[in-house]
Motif scaffolding. Structure first.
Motif, PDB file in Angstrom:
ATOM      1  N   ASN A   7      -1.688   6.897   5.957  1.00 34.46           N
ATOM      2  CA  ASN A   7      -2.361   8.186   7.076  1.00 34.46           C
ATOM      3  C   ASN A   7      -2.631   8.674   5.868  1.00 34.46           C
ATOM      4  O   ASN A   7      -3.329   9.503   5.567  1.00 34.46           O
ATOM      5  N   ASN A   8      -0.927   9.402   5.437  1.00 30.40           N
ATOM      6  CA  ASN A   8      -1.076  10.644   5.316  1.00 30.40           C
ATOM      7  C   ASN A   8      -1.061  10.798   3.526  1.00 30.40           C
ATOM      8  O   ASN A   8      -1.101  11.606   2.521  1.00 30.40           O
ATOM      9  N   CYS A   9      -1.250   9.338   2.965  1.00 29.67           N
ATOM     10  CA  CYS A   9      -1.163   8.953   1.341  1.00 29.67           C
ATOM     11  C   CYS A   9      -2.785   8.833   1.287  1.00 29.67           C
ATOM     12  O   CYS A   9      -2.614   8.815   0.471  1.00 29.67           O
ATOM     13  N   GLY A  10      -3.509   9.200   2.995  1.00 32.82           N
ATOM     14  CA  GLY A  10      -5.039   8.924   2.174  1.00 32.82           C
ATOM     15  C   GLY A  10      -4.857   7.389   1.968  1.00 32.82           C
ATOM     16  O   GLY A  10      -6.296   6.961   1.254  1.00 32.82           O
ATOM     17  N   ALA A  43       0.916  -0.852  -0.016  1.00 36.88           N
ATOM     18  CA  ALA A  43      -0.196   0.059   0.009  1.00 36.88           C
ATOM     19  C   ALA A  43       0.809   1.200   0.131  1.00 36.88           C
ATOM     20  O   ALA A  43       0.923   2.184  -0.515  1.00 36.88           O
ATOM     21  N   VAL A  44       2.091   1.317   0.723  1.00 41.85           N
ATOM     22  CA  VAL A  44       2.751   1.938   0.923  1.00 41.85           C
ATOM     23  C   VAL A  44       3.357   2.348  -0.007  1.00 41.85           C
ATOM     24  O   VAL A  44       3.397   3.863  -0.866  1.00 41.85           O
ATOM     25  N   SER A  45       4.356   1.405  -1.373  1.00 46.26           N
ATOM     26  CA  SER A  45       4.507   1.492  -2.328  1.00 46.26           C
ATOM     27  C   SER A  45       3.544   2.340  -3.202  1.00 46.26           C
ATOM     28  O   SER A  45       4.143   2.882  -4.290  1.00 46.26           O
ATOM     29  N   LEU A  46       2.442   1.264  -3.404  1.00 40.81           N
ATOM     30  CA  LEU A  46       1.657   2.147  -4.749  1.00 40.81           C
ATOM     31  C   LEU A  46       1.170   3.893  -4.655  1.00 40.81           C
ATOM     32  O   LEU A  46       1.114   4.652  -4.905  1.00 40.81           O
ATOM     33  N   ALA A  47       1.008   3.906  -2.912  1.00 41.74           N
ATOM     34  CA  ALA A  47       0.233   5.051  -2.410  1.00 41.74           C
ATOM     35  C   ALA A  47       1.035   6.278  -2.623  1.00 41.74           C
ATOM     36  O   ALA A  47       0.889   7.581  -3.305  1.00 41.74           O
ATOM     37  N   LYS A  48       2.105   6.438  -2.735  1.00 39.16           N
ATOM     38  CA  LYS A  48       3.661   7.104  -2.744  1.00 39.16           C
ATOM     39  C   LYS A  48       4.574   7.436  -4.364  1.00 39.16           C
ATOM     40  O   LYS A  48       4.543   8.401  -4.545  1.00 39.16           O
ATOM     41  N   ASN A  49       3.881   6.181  -4.753  1.00 38.03           N
ATOM     42  CA  ASN A  49       4.381   7.179  -6.766  1.00 38.03           C
ATOM     43  C   ASN A  49       2.795   7.111  -7.332  1.00 38.03           C
ATOM     44  O   ASN A  49       2.818   6.921  -8.683  1.00 38.03           O
TER      45      ASN A  49
END
Length: 386
Positions: free
Chosen positions: A117-120, A19-25
């Motif tokens: 949370n920061n990436c929604g 999720a983090v890798s998807l959201a930040k990119n």
């Protein structure tokens, strides 16, 4: 029905890494579905709460299961790859185990949750009870989600207190996927206790070797803890991965791994010459109770036999403490049924990451590293399609 670009089922290490890798990119609409009441509980417990996330010795030989070539490609390029998910510093100990410098696993978990949370990323606390081929996700709370992509990161069958009781495999098997036979791994071993009844609670630094039909298959150095059922400790956990699915196996414990047998024999001869009582010949050399247990098992003051027993104290293995006590699951979704992108060969846009797959690693950070790198790999493969 609520629509998402990606729904990740399972909020553990693999799911959060994905999720983090998807959201930040990207600007994808992403949801994590978590059966428990908090994300990443297993991360917070890893490495005895210190966060052993990887290992400097990152070779494919440390992993078990299917498609070792793909595991090598995903996990064995950079032992620090998973650490890039975090903002803190990491270092390795003298055994190559990689930890955050603060040695606090819960801080790593908090870091991932903050990034989500920061990436929604939307967090939904409910159990996924059904998944269809058109990627509808039915939840226990009565809601239904639709996703362009679904990633199954639900873990295995080990440690059901983390909501990993094996029931999530049904989401995949209902779609035609196969699950290889499951075994507890990185787990305490039950042994014949005849010769260790007096050693309960004693810890020793040893080399433990697993043997199948008398042939050695794996050795590891570390703690051995004697218990009422057999043995525990990190050396035992490591070799358990090689024999938890085997019959006719035993372990050999080598005490005093830094002292050679001839030195021990000469010391024993000196002590005999000094009229030391037979039961105390190893006093001060080993924990007194371990020394007495070795001599009692030999049944004489023969220094050659005592030294040999000290270096090769065998215990037949009769089982393990099972999935509730195991750190990971050996077995999982058949790797022959996923592509080199970890996508299902049976259902388009369905991916797998982490322990749910038939991949498990040795003790020492390998399983968490696999979770992080496989989760990141799935994210990268989804992003390539956008």
């Amino acid at each position: 029905m609520e629509n998402f670009d990606a729904v990740i089922i399972g909020g553990g290490a693999a799911g959060m890494a994905c999720a983090v890798s998807l959201a930040k990119n990207s600007k994808l609409k992403i949801a994590i579905v978590e059966a428990g009441d908090r994300l990443g509980k297993k991360i917070a417990a890893t490495g005895n709460g210190q966060g052993n996330v990887s290992n400097v010795d990152m070779r494919v030989e440390h992993f078990h299961g299917g498609n070792s070539e793909l595991v090598n490609k995903i996990a064995c390029n950079d032992p620090y790859e998973g650490t890039h998910l975090f903002d803190c510093l990491f270092s390795a100990d003298d055994r190559g185990r990689i930890y955050p410098s603060g040695r606090q696993a819960s801080a790593l978990n908090d870091c991932l949750i903050l990034k989500l949370n920061n990436c929604g990323v939307k967090i939904i606390y409910s159990k996924a009870i059904k998944l269809t081929k058109d990627l509808n996700v039915f939840l226990e709370n009565g809601k239904t989600l639709f996703a362009t992509y679904v990633v199954l990161c639900t873990g295995g069958k080990a440690q059901k207190q983390f909501k990993t009781d094996g029931s999530a495999y049904l989401l995949a098997t209902a779609l035609g996927h196969s699950v290889t036979k499951l075994y507890p791994s990185l787990v305490q071993l039950k042994t014949i206790t005849t010769h260790i009844k007096t050693l309960r609670g004693i810890r020793a630094d040893c080399i433990v070797t697993a043997l199948i039909e008398g042939k050695p298959v794996k050795s590891a150095r570390g703690d051995v803890i004697f218990t009422e059922y057999g043995v525990s400790g990190n050396a035992v956990f490591t070799v358990s991965a090689y024999i938890s699915d085997c019959q006719k196996c035993e372990i050999s414990i080598e005490f005093l791994p830094d002292i050679d047998k001839n030195t021990i024999i000469n010391n024993l001869k000196t002590r005999k010459e000094n009229k030391t009582a037979t039961g105390e010949l190893l006093s001060g050399t080993l924990h007194n109770q371990i020394g007495r247990a070795i001599i009692s098992r030999v049944g004489s003051d023969d220094v050659q036999k005592i030294a040999e027993m000290l270096k090769n104290f065998t215990l037949p293995v009769v089982g393990t403490l099972g999935f509730d006590y195991a750190q990971v699951t050996k077995g999982g979704i058949d790797m022959d049924e996923v592509t080199c992108e970890l996508e299902s060969k049976l259902v388009k846009n369905l991916f797998f990451a982490g322990e749910i797959l038939d991949v498990d690693g040795d003790c020492g950070g390998y399983n968490l590293h696999w979770a992080f790198t496989s989760g990141k790999a799935v994210a990268e493969n989804i992003l390539k399609r956008l």
